[in-house]
Structure formats: structure tokens, C-alpha cells
Design a protein around this motif. Structure first.
Motif, PDB file in Angstrom:
ATOM      1  N   LYS A 171      -0.320  -5.977  -6.661  1.00 39.54           N
ATOM      2  CA  LYS A 171      -0.674  -5.935  -8.070  1.00 39.54           C
ATOM      3  C   LYS A 171      -2.120  -6.359  -8.297  1.00 39.54           C
ATOM      4  O   LYS A 171      -2.735  -7.007  -7.450  1.00 39.54           O
ATOM      5  CB  LYS A 171       0.275  -6.845  -8.861  1.00 39.54           C
ATOM      6  CG  LYS A 171       1.725  -6.389  -8.830  1.00 39.54           C
ATOM      7  CD  LYS A 171       2.611  -7.336  -9.621  1.00 39.54           C
ATOM      8  CE  LYS A 171       4.061  -6.879  -9.599  1.00 39.54           C
ATOM      9  NZ  LYS A 171       4.950  -7.804 -10.351  1.00 39.54           N
ATOM     10  N   SER A 172      -2.636  -6.029  -9.445  1.00 37.93           N
ATOM     11  CA  SER A 172      -3.983  -6.456  -9.814  1.00 37.93           C
ATOM     12  C   SER A 172      -4.044  -7.977  -9.836  1.00 37.93           C
ATOM     13  O   SER A 172      -3.152  -8.638 -10.380  1.00 37.93           O
ATOM     14  CB  SER A 172      -4.344  -5.910 -11.202  1.00 37.93           C
ATOM     15  OG  SER A 172      -5.627  -6.353 -11.590  1.00 37.93           O
ATOM     16  N   LYS A 190      -8.398  -3.500  -7.232  1.00 41.72           N
ATOM     17  CA  LYS A 190      -7.224  -4.293  -7.581  1.00 41.72           C
ATOM     18  C   LYS A 190      -7.591  -5.729  -7.947  1.00 41.72           C
ATOM     19  O   LYS A 190      -6.709  -6.557  -8.186  1.00 41.72           O
ATOM     20  CB  LYS A 190      -6.217  -4.295  -6.425  1.00 41.72           C
ATOM     21  CG  LYS A 190      -5.471  -2.983  -6.228  1.00 41.72           C
ATOM     22  CD  LYS A 190      -4.450  -3.105  -5.120  1.00 41.72           C
ATOM     23  CE  LYS A 190      -3.623  -1.822  -4.993  1.00 41.72           C
ATOM     24  NZ  LYS A 190      -2.669  -1.666  -6.131  1.00 41.72           N
ATOM     25  N   ASP A 195       0.264 -13.291  -1.928  1.00 43.75           N
ATOM     26  CA  ASP A 195       0.876 -11.968  -2.043  1.00 43.75           C
ATOM     27  C   ASP A 195       0.856 -11.198  -0.735  1.00 43.75           C
ATOM     28  O   ASP A 195       1.730 -10.360  -0.478  1.00 43.75           O
ATOM     29  CB  ASP A 195       0.165 -11.178  -3.143  1.00 43.75           C
ATOM     30  CG  ASP A 195       0.320 -11.844  -4.498  1.00 43.75           C
ATOM     31  OD1 ASP A 195       1.445 -11.836  -5.033  1.00 43.75           O
ATOM     32  OD2 ASP A 195      -0.673 -12.404  -5.009  1.00 43.75           O
TER      33      ASP A 195
END
Length: 272
Positions: free
Chosen positions: A130-131, A177, A197
Motif C-alpha cells: 500500500k501507499s 508508492k 510491511d
């Protein structure tokens, strides 16, 4: 600054350890004594132990293996003669280490490649990050650049044209991102997977953490024209030591190639 501080601290700690090694006479045994080799536990020490248990005796080589979990002590111990050789590093890392520490360690023979990979406990594909996701990367100069190049090769970031083996996150020109980077000691990257992440992990540390590069990595380095092969190394001038020559021969034997293929199933690739 970040790397210099890390190296300095590690070298001070290594000094105390290598004094203990010297007391054992490792560096004064001469060409007739045992050859003590410093190595990372996986796969380096495992490969050396295979050689010790199955091949060395036939060649008249008394081989001893000392395991280290960092990327500094094996070189400092080799430089001061506490060990006769080491097996854990690649050429860009050694070039950087010699330059920063005034050492004169040289490669003898390249044995294998451990592909660097991006791993995650939270996503199944790299493009699913995800960003604003946080990615852990090794904080030593060469492996950090190598990690960033891996991400760039897979379209996650773009680096400045011509950036070399000293690339840092400040050399990123495009970051679609908006990834954030957490710089950690290489050995810590797989342990960070529950807290970040994703993490870029060196092959040996991936294996030690039960990660299977060929299966678990979101993206993996290509072995084609890869400059990061791991080699047996010694202090300059020791290349002709008969014990070193015997070990170099054994490490590049058909038996060792088969051992690597059978044991690591593509996670470690023979370079000979």
C-alpha cells in the motif's frame, strides 16, 4: 555516518573477541596447522562443515569452522590473523570494507550466490504494497544499495542514473508508492517482518529464518551476471598457503556443487 558508526562499534566489539581467538593460536599455526575459517552459519558454515566431514581428510586438510553472525568480525579476525580465512561476503562488500577499514583482504575463489529477496507477512505480491508502506532494508553500505537496486529492478522505485554500490534512499528519484524505509542490521531484517510491511533479506538470513527464497520471496534477484557471488577470502599474501589452496579446490568440487543443489533447492546457487 550511519555505516561508519556501525562499523566502528562492531570493530571495537570484534577486537575483544579476536583477542580471545588469538589466544588459541589460530593465527600462528603456520601452514602445517589447522586452517580456521570464519563463516556465517547458513549456508557458509554448513558448506564448510560438509567439506570438513566428507572431503578434507582425503586432502590432508585439518579444517576448523568458526561461526559468526555479523558481517564485520570475520574480516577483522582474518586481518589480524585470528583466523586463516573467511567465507561469507561478496566483492562489492569487501571492496567497501577494505576501503573504510584499511584492511587488505582478497578473494580466493567464488563458491555460491544467495539471491537477495523481498519478503512480507502482509502481502502476497510486491505490487500489493500500500501507499506509505514501510520496507526494512539492510543498513550496511553495499547491501543497502543492493536492496534498493532490487526494488528498482522490479518497478517499485527509481534510482538516480549510474548510482553505484553506495546508493541510499536519498538516491531515489521516483517513489510512486511513497514507500518508507527502515534501515536495520542485515541480520535483523527477517525478524522485522511482523513489524513492517515488507523486508529485503539477504539469502543466508532468509534460510536461517526458514524462508524459502524460491517460494516465499515476492521478488528475487536474478543470478544472471550477478556480481554478488560469495567467496573464500584471506589476508593478502596468504593466497598461496597450501591449506587455502586445498580448501579452494574442495569448495569448487563436483561434490560440493551437488551438496548445494540437493540441500538448498535453488535458494543457494553454485557459482562454478
Amino acid at each position: 555516518m550511519r555505516n561508519t558508526a556501525k562499523i566502528t562499534t562492531a570493530v571495537l566489539a570484534a577486537g575483544a573477541l579476536t583477542l580471545g581467538l588469538s589466544a588459541c593460536g589460530a593465527g600462528d599455526s603456520g601452514s602445517d596447522g589447522p586452517l580456521i575459517v570464519a563463516a556465517s552459519p547458513t549456508p557458509h558454515a554448513e558448506i564448510l562443515t560438509y567439506v570438513k566431514d566428507n572431503l578434507a581428510k582425503k586432502e590432508g586438510l585439518d579444517l576448523q569452522v568458526k561461526e559468526f553472525t555479523d558481517y564485520v568480525t570475520p574480516n577483522t579476525a582474518t586481518q589480524d590473523g585470528s583466523v586463516g580465512a573467511n567465507y561469507f561476503q561478496n566483492q562489492p562488500y569487501l571492496d567497501d570494507f577494505n576501503k573504510k577499514n584499511g584492511t587488505d583482504i582478497v578473494p580466493v575463489v567464488t563458491v555460491h550466490l544467495e539471491p537477495l529477496g523481498l519478503y512480507s507477512h502482509k502481502v502476497k505480491k510486491a505490487d500489493a504494497l500500500k501507499s506509505g508502506a514501510t520496507v526494512a532494508i539492510p543498513n550496511d553500505t553495499v547491501n543497502e544499495a543492493r536492496a534498493l537496486k532490487l526494488l528498482a529492478a522490479n518497478g517499485l522505485i527509481t534510482l538516480k542514473a549510474g548510482v553505484g554500490n553506495e546508493a541510499t534512499p536519498s538516491d531515489i528519484t521516483k517513489n510512486p508508492k511513497n514507500l518508507k524505509f527502515k534501515e536495520l542490521e542485515a541480520a535483523q531484517t527477517p525478524r522485522s517482518l511482523d513489524d513492517v510491511d515488507a523486508a529485503v533479506v539477504n539469502g543466508n538470513y532468509a534460510l536461517e529464518s526458514d524462508l524459502k527464497p524460491a517460494k516465499d520471496a515476492l521478488v528475487l534477484e536474478s543470478p544472471k551476471d550477478n556480481p554478488y557471488g560469495n567467496f573464500l577470502a584471506v589476508k593478502k599474501g596468504e593466497e598461496k598457503d597450501p591449506r587455502v589452496k586445498k580448501l579452494a579446490k574442495l569448495l569448487t568440487s563436483p561434490e560440493v556443487k551437488k551438496f548445494i543443489q540437493d540441500k538448498y533447492d535453488g535458494a543457494v546457487l553454485a557459482s562454478f
